[in-house]
Enzyme design. Structure first.
Site, PDB file in Angstrom:
ATOM      1  CD  GLU A 147      -8.589 -28.667   8.197  1.00  0.00           C
ATOM      2  OE1 GLU A 147      -9.464 -29.296   8.526  1.00  0.00           O
ATOM      3  OE2 GLU A 147      -8.643 -27.682   7.570  1.00  0.00           O
ATOM      4  CB  THR A 163     -12.424 -35.784   6.348  1.00  0.00           C
ATOM      5  OG1 THR A 163     -10.830 -35.541   6.679  1.00  0.00           O
ATOM      6  CG2 THR A 163     -13.176 -36.329   7.810  1.00  0.00           C
ATOM      7  CB  SER A 164     -11.183 -35.506   1.121  1.00  0.00           C
ATOM      8  OG  SER A 164     -12.320 -34.497   1.044  1.00  0.00           O
ATOM      9  CB  CYS A 165     -10.640 -31.955   5.358  1.00  0.00           C
ATOM     10  SG  CYS A 165     -10.706 -32.470   7.005  1.00  0.00           S
ATOM     11  N   GLY A 166      -7.146 -33.329   5.043  1.00  0.00           N
ATOM     12  CA  GLY A 166      -6.214 -33.490   5.774  1.00  0.00           C
ATOM     13  C   GLY A 166      -6.182 -34.016   7.192  1.00  0.00           C
TER      14      GLY A 166
END
Length: 265
Positions: A209, A107-110
């Site tokens: 996050e 994901t790009s959310c950490g």
């Protein structure tokens, strides 16, 4: 084209008609992160300040313990986007190999490379110190933040993460189309320069996050201009992070105050 923004011709629509105009647009590009030869993640982000981002991302992903563990960062533009090649200290090599081997999705959310729900709650090295700031300092920092958001002033499309001192002055600020990326850039910068901030200020909602990254940075206090999630509050309370949300010029919401700093204000 700048890595941060570029101008694009548009039309300005009014009730009476339209007219040609020009608008500064924030750059969003895929940045493929490669760690010790392993493809690790593709982040959709503003491809600027990539060395600071790489350092912060390695720390918040628990692939490195300190800025010294990040031996080399090599960012370069490719045909389809950007590549970010990171080399870690040999003592950290086993972490990336294990993470990639067990990875099920990115994901790009950490939370890149997390293979199970149990792995979400990764260890926090130490409880953060209690903050030592008065309420007026927080309002002063909020009022001064816009001066450190040139890209958002131009585009209206990016988040910022700022480190502030005990007087509310902004020590450093980074912008990105992704709120997590902006905070990773800030965490990396603080680690590289050995800066200890009195508190962090972010222009976004406070998710799990964001709290986790603040804990990695050992920030005494995290302030956000939007609302927190339940998991973010739980994470902050479990590890002693002072948390303030919905920061506005006239009021802020104290969500977690383990030291009782704001009880008498």
């Amino acid at each position: 084209m700048s890595a941060r923004s570029y101008a694009r011709r548009v039309r300005l629509l009014r009730p009476s008609g339209s007219e040609p105009a020009e608008r500064t647009i924030a750059v969003e590009a895929p940045v493929a992160v490669e760690v010790d030869g392993f493809g690790y993640a593709v982040m959709m982000m503003t491809p600027a300040d990539l060395t600071a981002f790489a350092t912060g991302f390695m720390l918040t992903e628990r692939l490195a313990d300190s800025a010294a563990d990040v031996i080399d960062v090599d960012p370069f533009e490719a045909e389809a986007g950007w590549m970010l090649r990171v080399t870690l200290a040999p003592r950290c090599a086993g972490r990336i190999a294990d993470r990639v081997r067990h990875r099920t999705g990115d994901t790009s959310c950490g939370l890149c490379g997390i293979a199970s729900l149990e792995q979400v709650r990764r260890p926090v090295a130490a409880r953060p110190p209690l903050p030592e700031v008065a309420a007026p300092v927080l309002f002063a920092a909020l009022a001064g933040l816009r001066a450190h958001q040139p890209l958002n002033v131009a585009t209206g499309a990016v988040h910022a993460a700022a480190a502030c001192d005990a007087d509310g002055g902004v020590l450093a600020a980074f912008e990105d189309v992704g709120r997590h990326n902006a905070l990773d850039k800030l965490v990396g910068h603080l680690a590289l320069d050995g800066i200890a901030a009195a508190f962090l200020l972010v222009t976004s909602r406070i998710s799990f996050e964001m709290v986790d990254k603040a804990l990695v940075a050992r920030a005494p206090l995290l302030v956000g201009i939007s609302a927190p999630t339940t998991l973010a509050i739980d994470h902050a309370r479990a590890h002693g992070l002072t948390l303030i949300a919905l920061a506005r010029p006239d009021a802020m919401l104290v969500v977690n105050d383990p030291g009782g700093l704001f009880e008498g204000d």
